[in-house]
Design a protein around this motif. Sequence first.
Motif, short mmCIF file in Angstrom:
data_model
loop_
_atom_site.label_atom_id
_atom_site.label_comp_id
_atom_site.label_asym_id
_atom_site.label_seq_id
_atom_site.Cartn_x
_atom_site.Cartn_y
_atom_site.Cartn_z
N GLN A 270 85.28 -9.53 -71.38
CA GLN A 270 85.53 -9.36 -72.81
C GLN A 270 84.22 -9.36 -73.58
O GLN A 270 83.21 -9.92 -73.11
N ARG A 271 84.24 -8.77 -74.73
CA ARG A 271 83.06 -8.78 -75.59
C ARG A 271 82.79 -10.21 -76.04
O ARG A 271 83.70 -10.93 -76.44
N GLU A 272 81.51 -10.61 -75.99
CA GLU A 272 81.15 -11.96 -76.37
C GLU A 272 79.99 -11.98 -77.35
O GLU A 272 79.14 -11.09 -77.34
N PHE A 273 79.96 -13.02 -78.15
CA PHE A 273 78.90 -13.21 -79.12
C PHE A 273 77.59 -13.54 -78.43
O PHE A 273 77.57 -14.30 -77.45
N GLU B 204 73.05 -11.44 -64.81
CA GLU B 204 74.28 -11.66 -65.57
C GLU B 204 74.14 -11.29 -67.04
O GLU B 204 75.12 -11.34 -67.79
N ASP B 205 72.94 -10.93 -67.49
CA ASP B 205 72.77 -10.41 -68.84
C ASP B 205 73.12 -8.92 -68.92
O ASP B 205 73.13 -8.35 -70.02
N THR B 206 73.39 -8.32 -67.77
CA THR B 206 73.77 -6.91 -67.74
C THR B 206 75.03 -6.69 -68.55
O THR B 206 76.05 -7.35 -68.33
N ALA B 207 74.96 -5.78 -69.52
CA ALA B 207 76.10 -5.54 -70.41
C ALA B 207 75.75 -4.39 -71.35
O ALA B 207 74.59 -3.97 -71.44
N VAL B 208 76.76 -3.93 -72.04
CA VAL B 208 76.54 -3.08 -73.20
C VAL B 208 76.37 -4.01 -74.40
O VAL B 208 77.22 -4.87 -74.64
N ASN C 86 75.26 -9.57 -95.48
CA ASN C 86 75.23 -11.02 -95.34
C ASN C 86 74.91 -11.50 -93.94
O ASN C 86 74.17 -12.46 -93.76
N ALA C 87 75.49 -10.85 -92.94
CA ALA C 87 75.29 -11.31 -91.57
C ALA C 87 75.17 -10.12 -90.64
O ALA C 87 75.94 -9.15 -90.75
N MET C 88 74.23 -10.20 -89.72
CA MET C 88 74.06 -9.18 -88.69
C MET C 88 73.79 -9.88 -87.36
O MET C 88 73.36 -11.03 -87.33
N GLY C 89 74.05 -9.15 -86.29
CA GLY C 89 73.80 -9.77 -85.01
C GLY C 89 74.20 -8.91 -83.84
O GLY C 89 74.37 -7.69 -83.99
N TRP C 90 74.36 -9.56 -82.70
CA TRP C 90 74.59 -8.86 -81.45
C TRP C 90 75.73 -9.49 -80.66
O TRP C 90 75.85 -10.73 -80.61
N PHE C 91 76.53 -8.63 -80.06
CA PHE C 91 77.53 -9.01 -79.09
C PHE C 91 77.23 -8.23 -77.82
O PHE C 91 76.45 -7.28 -77.82
N ARG C 92 77.86 -8.62 -76.73
CA ARG C 92 77.72 -7.87 -75.49
C ARG C 92 79.02 -7.88 -74.70
O ARG C 92 79.84 -8.78 -74.85
N GLN C 93 79.16 -6.85 -73.86
CA GLN C 93 80.35 -6.76 -73.00
C GLN C 93 79.90 -6.34 -71.62
O GLN C 93 79.43 -5.21 -71.42
N GLY C 94 80.03 -7.26 -70.69
CA GLY C 94 79.69 -6.97 -69.30
C GLY C 94 80.82 -6.26 -68.59
O GLY C 94 81.94 -6.20 -69.10
N PRO C 95 80.56 -5.73 -67.40
CA PRO C 95 81.58 -5.02 -66.63
C PRO C 95 82.80 -5.90 -66.38
O PRO C 95 82.66 -7.00 -65.83
#
Length: 120
Positions: free
Chosen positions: A44-47, A88-92, A32-41
């Motif tokens: 917290q993990r963010e949408f 600032e987009d640097t993240a996993v 139903n839903a897929m997407g991306w999150f990220r977590q910078g150094p």
Amino acid sequence: QVQLVESGGGQVQAGGSLRLSCAASKSIRSINAMGWFRQGPGEQREFVASINSRNVTIYANSVKGRFTISRDNTKNTVDLQMNSLYPEDTAVYYCAANLYVASLISPGHWGQGTQVTVSS
């Protein structure tokens, strides 16, 4: 159940572009839903972005106009095209999915993550 595998991370200079891809182990027509999150150094993990089975997309304000999410039902992939990257987009970056809910408020499935590093 579904397994998610991300690819496409790497290092790029500010202003550059990267394209992330998330491959699912089953047909994404059934997801139903897929997407991306990220977590910078140290953060917290963010949408970041999501797309549902009707191709409705949602973006975080911080990436709106720069990132584009898309899904390819023939390849069972969800891609994230990232342009005009900032340090600032640097993240996993993590791929996420919900099989039965058309939102990513609380994803039931996660990938292992892929590192994106943007240098100034």
